[in-house]
Motif scaffolding. Sequence first.
Motif, PDB file in Angstrom:
ATOM      1  N   ILE A  99     -68.592 -87.537  48.696  1.00  0.00           N
ATOM      2  CA  ILE A  99     -67.366 -86.765  48.922  1.00  0.00           C
ATOM      3  C   ILE A  99     -67.525 -85.313  48.497  1.00  0.00           C
ATOM      4  N   ASP A 137     -60.517 -79.787  42.785  1.00  0.00           N
ATOM      5  CA  ASP A 137     -61.107 -80.818  43.656  1.00  0.00           C
ATOM      6  C   ASP A 137     -61.377 -82.103  42.871  1.00  0.00           C
ATOM      7  N   LYS A 151     -56.475 -86.507  43.014  1.00  0.00           N
ATOM      8  CA  LYS A 151     -55.416 -85.809  43.748  1.00  0.00           C
ATOM      9  C   LYS A 151     -54.027 -86.033  43.139  1.00  0.00           C
ATOM     10  N   ASP A 178     -58.738 -78.382  47.390  1.00  0.00           N
ATOM     11  CA  ASP A 178     -59.362 -79.162  48.463  1.00  0.00           C
ATOM     12  C   ASP A 178     -58.498 -80.375  48.820  1.00  0.00           C
ATOM     13  N   ASN A 179     -58.676 -80.883  50.024  1.00  0.00           N
ATOM     14  CA  ASN A 179     -58.126 -82.185  50.449  1.00  0.00           C
ATOM     15  C   ASN A 179     -56.605 -82.226  50.476  1.00  0.00           C
ATOM     16  N   ARG A 210     -55.465 -84.658  54.307  1.00  0.00           N
ATOM     17  CA  ARG A 210     -55.611 -86.112  54.230  1.00  0.00           C
ATOM     18  C   ARG A 210     -55.264 -86.835  55.517  1.00  0.00           C
ATOM     19  N   LYS A 255     -66.572 -84.400  57.121  1.00  0.00           N
ATOM     20  CA  LYS A 255     -65.722 -85.090  56.152  1.00  0.00           C
ATOM     21  C   LYS A 255     -64.386 -85.523  56.738  1.00  0.00           C
TER      22      LYS A 255
HETATM   23  C1  DHB Z   1     -62.096 -87.784  48.227  1.00  0.00           C
HETATM   24  C2  DHB Z   1     -62.139 -86.761  47.295  1.00  0.00           C
HETATM   25  C3  DHB Z   1     -62.540 -85.500  47.688  1.00  0.00           C
HETATM   26  O1  DHB Z   1     -62.572 -84.454  46.812  1.00  0.00           O
HETATM   27  C4  DHB Z   1     -62.893 -85.240  48.990  1.00  0.00           C
HETATM   28  O2  DHB Z   1     -63.257 -83.976  49.330  1.00  0.00           O
HETATM   29  C5  DHB Z   1     -62.873 -86.264  49.920  1.00  0.00           C
HETATM   30  C6  DHB Z   1     -62.477 -87.540  49.536  1.00  0.00           C
HETATM   31  C7  DHB Z   1     -61.668 -89.133  47.825  1.00  0.00           C
HETATM   32  O3  DHB Z   1     -61.384 -89.315  46.621  1.00  0.00           O
HETATM   33  O4  DHB Z   1     -61.600 -90.012  48.677  1.00  0.00           O
END
Ligand code: DHB
Length: 217
Positions: A39, A135, A138, A161-162, A165, A206
């Motif tokens: 990841i 990052d 979450k 980041d992310n 989702r 990703k």
């Molecule tokens: C996940 C975490 C990340 O920082 C990412 O960029 C992608 C996936 C995860 O925890 O699934």
Amino acid sequence: MDQAVFTAVDTYLEDRLLSPDPTLEAALEAIVAAGMPSISVSAPQGRLLNLVAKMHGAKRILEVGTLGGYSTIWLARALPADGRLTTLELDSKHAEVARTNVDRAGVGEKVEIRVGSAVETMPKLEGSYDLVFIDADKANIPTYWKEALRLTMPGSLIIVDNVIRNGAVADASTTDESVLGVRKLMDLVRGDDRVETTAIQTVGSKGYDGFLLALVK
Ligand code: DHB
Ligand code: SAH
Ligand code: MG
């Protein structure tokens, strides 16, 4: 359009725009060999972090969520000789792999890895940082965001980041703790006149996700 296309295009872009980089490839191999999740940011995303840090002239960088140090290396490479990066990681095994990767990349003396939950370690830090890259887990993004605002100054950048989702961020009925963490971030940012903020949806190796960019006023 599907994941196979997104991945093929990232492979194409890497081939055309990014030079072969044995150090970064070795870092990714070490992450896989250690059984850690794949990841890390993609290479084009890592290059974006690197360019943003350079364009910004960042001298002090804070990263929350190290994993194997892949994004750490991209960011640390943007630092001037006297620049420093602190990165926070919960898992001591991840931190060990990151230490090896960062040292092998030749940026070890610029990088400090602090082991422990960033929920505990981030409040102990003192600013100011020019760039904060969030990052880690979450669900705790709102905590990291508030701490990032404390640890920055006018002109600093905060990147999260992310935040998309697979589009789940726009689902008001979600019960996913990770998505709820991002949605709480959006609620915190909304109407906060200390920052000028945008978020950008992305596709690539990703999947479908995105990042939030905030400039501290
Ligand atoms: C996940 C975490 C990340 O920082 C990412 O960029 C992608 C996936 C995860 O925890 O699934
Ligand atoms: N930034 C990395 C990827 C980080 S993955 C890269 O792109 O190369 C997320 C990392 O956050 C994992 O290593 C995980 O162990 C770490 N993490 C999860 N919860 C955490 C917490 N509470 N505090 C600090 N790190 C945490
Ligand atoms: Mg991430």
